[in-house]
Design an enzyme around this catalytic site. Structure first.
Site, PDB file in Angstrom:
ATOM      1  N   SER A 146      18.321 -51.331  12.626  1.00  0.00           N
ATOM      2  CA  SER A 146      17.258 -52.172  12.076  1.00  0.00           C
ATOM      3  C   SER A 146      16.733 -53.067  13.210  1.00  0.00           C
ATOM      4  O   SER A 146      17.520 -53.667  13.943  1.00  0.00           O
ATOM      5  CB  SER A 146      17.839 -53.027  10.936  1.00  0.00           C
ATOM      6  OG  SER A 146      16.861 -53.913  10.464  1.00  0.00           O
TER       7      SER A 146
ATOM      8  N   SER B   7      19.180 -43.987   9.264  1.00  0.00           N
ATOM      9  CA  SER B   7      19.953 -42.720   9.234  1.00  0.00           C
ATOM     10  C   SER B   7      21.166 -42.807  10.156  1.00  0.00           C
ATOM     11  O   SER B   7      21.219 -42.103  11.174  1.00  0.00           O
ATOM     12  CB  SER B   7      19.053 -41.528   9.567  1.00  0.00           C
ATOM     13  OG  SER B   7      18.190 -41.749  10.651  1.00  0.00           O
TER      14      SER B   7
ATOM     15  N   SER C 154      15.136 -51.940  15.826  1.00  0.00           N
ATOM     16  CA  SER C 154      15.096 -51.226  17.120  1.00  0.00           C
ATOM     17  C   SER C 154      13.667 -50.847  17.502  1.00  0.00           C
ATOM     18  O   SER C 154      13.372 -50.650  18.687  1.00  0.00           O
ATOM     19  CB  SER C 154      15.983 -49.973  17.070  1.00  0.00           C
ATOM     20  OG  SER C 154      15.576 -49.103  16.028  1.00  0.00           O
ATOM     21  N   GLY C 155      12.784 -50.684  16.497  1.00  0.00           N
ATOM     22  CA  GLY C 155      11.391 -50.335  16.809  1.00  0.00           C
ATOM     23  C   GLY C 155      10.908 -49.069  16.133  1.00  0.00           C
ATOM     24  O   GLY C 155       9.832 -48.558  16.462  1.00  0.00           O
ATOM     25  N   LYS C 156      11.654 -48.578  15.160  1.00  0.00           N
ATOM     26  CA  LYS C 156      11.274 -47.328  14.474  1.00  0.00           C
ATOM     27  C   LYS C 156       9.899 -47.443  13.826  1.00  0.00           C
ATOM     28  O   LYS C 156       9.021 -46.600  14.043  1.00  0.00           O
ATOM     29  CB  LYS C 156      12.313 -46.957  13.389  1.00  0.00           C
ATOM     30  CG  LYS C 156      13.722 -46.772  13.889  1.00  0.00           C
ATOM     31  CD  LYS C 156      14.673 -46.401  12.777  1.00  0.00           C
ATOM     32  CE  LYS C 156      14.784 -47.438  11.653  1.00  0.00           C
ATOM     33  NZ  LYS C 156      15.338 -48.749  12.082  1.00  0.00           N
TER      34      LYS C 156
HETATM   35  N1  LIG Z   1      22.604 -53.256   4.339  1.00  0.00           N
HETATM   36  C1  LIG Z   1      21.507 -52.858   4.999  1.00  0.00           C
HETATM   37  N2  LIG Z   1      21.641 -52.122   6.133  1.00  0.00           N
HETATM   38  C2  LIG Z   1      20.543 -51.699   6.780  1.00  0.00           C
HETATM   39  N3  LIG Z   1      19.262 -51.967   6.398  1.00  0.00           N
HETATM   40  C3  LIG Z   1      19.076 -52.683   5.262  1.00  0.00           C
HETATM   41  C4  LIG Z   1      20.192 -53.170   4.525  1.00  0.00           C
HETATM   42  N4  LIG Z   1      19.710 -53.848   3.449  1.00  0.00           N
HETATM   43  C5  LIG Z   1      18.375 -53.804   3.509  1.00  0.00           C
HETATM   44  N5  LIG Z   1      17.974 -53.112   4.593  1.00  0.00           N
HETATM   45  C6  LIG Z   1      16.563 -52.777   4.843  1.00  0.00           C
HETATM   46  O1  LIG Z   1      16.458 -51.370   4.576  1.00  0.00           O
HETATM   47  C7  LIG Z   1      15.852 -50.700   5.671  1.00  0.00           C
HETATM   48  C8  LIG Z   1      16.634 -49.425   6.030  1.00  0.00           C
HETATM   49  O2  LIG Z   1      16.439 -48.431   5.078  1.00  0.00           O
HETATM   50  P1  LIG Z   1      16.764 -46.921   5.466  1.00  0.00           P
HETATM   51  O3  LIG Z   1      16.403 -46.104   4.286  1.00  0.00           O
HETATM   52  O4  LIG Z   1      16.106 -46.598   6.764  1.00  0.00           O
HETATM   53  O5  LIG Z   1      18.344 -46.952   5.680  1.00  0.00           O
HETATM   54  S1  LIG Z   1      19.346 -45.718   5.745  1.00  0.00           S
HETATM   55  O6  LIG Z   1      18.711 -44.666   6.571  1.00  0.00           O
HETATM   56  O7  LIG Z   1      19.596 -45.239   4.380  1.00  0.00           O
HETATM   57  O8  LIG Z   1      20.579 -46.238   6.371  1.00  0.00           O
HETATM   58  C9  LIG Z   1      15.883 -51.645   6.847  1.00  0.00           C
HETATM   59  O9  LIG Z   1      14.641 -51.426   7.508  1.00  0.00           O
HETATM   60  P2  LIG Z   1      14.485 -51.369   9.101  1.00  0.00           P
HETATM   61  O10 LIG Z   1      14.729 -52.768   9.573  1.00  0.00           O
HETATM   62  O11 LIG Z   1      13.050 -50.939   9.284  1.00  0.00           O
HETATM   63  O12 LIG Z   1      15.445 -50.369   9.670  1.00  0.00           O
HETATM   64  C10 LIG Z   1      16.025 -53.019   6.228  1.00  0.00           C
HETATM   65  O13 LIG Z   1      14.752 -53.609   6.058  1.00  0.00           O
HETATM   66  N1  LIG Z   2       9.453 -50.718  23.262  1.00  0.00           N
HETATM   67  C1  LIG Z   2       9.378 -51.168  21.988  1.00  0.00           C
HETATM   68  N2  LIG Z   2       9.210 -50.281  20.975  1.00  0.00           N
HETATM   69  C2  LIG Z   2       9.137 -50.706  19.684  1.00  0.00           C
HETATM   70  N3  LIG Z   2       9.233 -52.013  19.292  1.00  0.00           N
HETATM   71  C3  LIG Z   2       9.390 -52.941  20.272  1.00  0.00           C
HETATM   72  C4  LIG Z   2       9.474 -52.562  21.643  1.00  0.00           C
HETATM   73  N4  LIG Z   2       9.630 -53.690  22.376  1.00  0.00           N
HETATM   74  C5  LIG Z   2       9.630 -54.719  21.503  1.00  0.00           C
HETATM   75  N5  LIG Z   2       9.495 -54.289  20.232  1.00  0.00           N
HETATM   76  C6  LIG Z   2       9.473 -55.170  19.032  1.00  0.00           C
HETATM   77  O1  LIG Z   2      10.650 -54.901  18.273  1.00  0.00           O
HETATM   78  C7  LIG Z   2      10.407 -55.073  16.887  1.00  0.00           C
HETATM   79  C8  LIG Z   2      10.787 -53.792  16.166  1.00  0.00           C
HETATM   80  O2  LIG Z   2      10.629 -53.946  14.756  1.00  0.00           O
HETATM   81  P1  LIG Z   2      10.459 -52.737  13.784  1.00  0.00           P
HETATM   82  O3  LIG Z   2       9.482 -51.759  14.343  1.00  0.00           O
HETATM   83  O4  LIG Z   2      10.207 -53.280  12.425  1.00  0.00           O
HETATM   84  O5  LIG Z   2      11.923 -52.058  13.874  1.00  0.00           O
HETATM   85  P2  LIG Z   2      12.650 -51.121  12.803  1.00  0.00           P
HETATM   86  O6  LIG Z   2      11.600 -50.381  12.036  1.00  0.00           O
HETATM   87  O7  LIG Z   2      13.517 -50.214  13.634  1.00  0.00           O
HETATM   88  O8  LIG Z   2      13.443 -52.037  11.926  1.00  0.00           O
HETATM   89  C9  LIG Z   2       8.921 -55.394  16.726  1.00  0.00           C
HETATM   90  O9  LIG Z   2       8.779 -56.798  16.611  1.00  0.00           O
HETATM   91  C10 LIG Z   2       8.311 -54.931  18.072  1.00  0.00           C
HETATM   92  O10 LIG Z   2       7.175 -55.667  18.456  1.00  0.00           O
END
Ligand SMILES: Nc1ncnc2c1ncn2[C@@H]1O[C@H](COP(=O)(O)OS(=O)(=O)O)[C@@H](OP(=O)(O)O)[C@H]1O
Ligand SMILES: Nc1ncnc2c1ncn2[C@@H]1O[C@H](COP(=O)(O)OP(=O)(O)O)[C@@H](O)[C@H]1O
Length: 204
Positions: free
Chosen positions: A33, A105, A35-37
């Site tokens: 979470s 994932s 990381s930048g996905k």
């Molecule tokens: N316990 C916990 N662990 C990780 N993430 C959490 C959790 N609770 C809520 N969130 C929010 O849910 C987003 C991740 O959902 P995913 O469907 O990508 O997760 S997974 O693939 O089933 O592990 C994740 O989004 P990203 O930050 O974009 O990765 C969070 O916003």
């Molecule tokens: N090289 C990069 N690629 C993607 N996001 C980056 C990078 N460098 C900095 N960031 C910052 O990192 C954060 C990533 O958030 P987000 O895309 O929501 O991540 P995720 O979806 O994995 O939770 C954003 O604020 C974005 O501006």
């Protein structure tokens, strides 16, 4: 499987690819979470769309608002989340689309399941590699702070595992490079994979 009789369409996969003028492919972004996905997936989708590709993004936060709203973050629920997403992505690929998936994932086994469901030849795994320390510093949604306080359980990287890919097709160090640099690498890697062979272009 009981009393179920799957059948094949009269429209062939080659015909669909020719009509769409693209190679269907699933681009799977995995990473912690923060990381930048989502950032990269949204920009990749936008870029490919404007090049004329028929592309659609499936993102964890959105999918968990609908199709997977009944699921939490236990290992079992994450597994079911992946299974559903992989099946949906397969249908979209079979329809001829380019699909981008952005999900934490965290389990190798589940990513492998997704690869098998859609077919390895249509699956591109991209590891969005960012250290936990940097993700936590970013804490774009304030979730890491809550997880540290024990307000969110099973939080990836804190109280639930993340199994990094061992041999991803592409690895992006988003904690060391700019968004533009990561995006350019992603586009340069993915876009050539979406082009139809010349002989199929000529056939239209
Ligand atoms: N316990 C916990 N662990 C990780 N993430 C959490 C959790 N609770 C809520 N969130 C929010 O849910 C987003 C991740 O959902 P995913 O469907 O990508 O997760 S997974 O693939 O089933 O592990 C994740 O989004 P990203 O930050 O974009 O990765 C969070 O916003
Ligand atoms: N090289 C990069 N690629 C993607 N996001 C980056 C990078 N460098 C900095 N960031 C910052 O990192 C954060 C990533 O958030 P987000 O895309 O929501 O991540 P995720 O979806 O994995 O939770 C954003 O604020 C974005 O501006």
């Amino acid at each position: 499987m009981k009393n179920i009789y799957p059948f094949n369409s009269k429209v062939g996969y080659g015909q669909r690819r020719m009509q769409m003028q693209q190679e269907p492919r699933l681009v799977w972004l995995t990473g912690l979470s923060g990381s930048g996905k989502s950032t990269l997936a949204l920009r990749l989708e936008h870029h490919l769309f404007h090049l004329g590709y028929k592309v659609f993004l499936l993102d964890g936060d959105n999918i968990r608002n609908g199709l997977c709203r009944d699921l939490g973050f236990s290992k079992q629920d994450r597994k079911e989340n992946m299974r559903r997403v992989a099946e949906v992505a397969k249908l979209m690929l079979d329809a001829g689309l380019v699909v981008i998936c952005a999900f934490i994932s965290p389990y190798r086994e589940e990513r492998e399941l997704a690869r098998q469901v859609v077919g390895p030849e249509r699956f591109t795994e991209v590891y969005i590699n960012c250290s936990l320390q940097v993700c936590e510093q970013r804490d774009t949604k304030g979730l890491y702070a809550k997880a540290r306080q024990g307000l969110i359980k099973d939080f990836t990287g804190i109280s639930a595992p993340y199994e990094a890919p061992q041999s991803p097709h592409l690895l992006l160090r988003t904690d060391r490079e700019s968004i533009d640099d990561s995006l350019q690498k992603l586009i340069a890697f993915v876009e050539p994979q979406l082009r139809l062979p010349q002989r199929m272009k000529a056939a239209m």
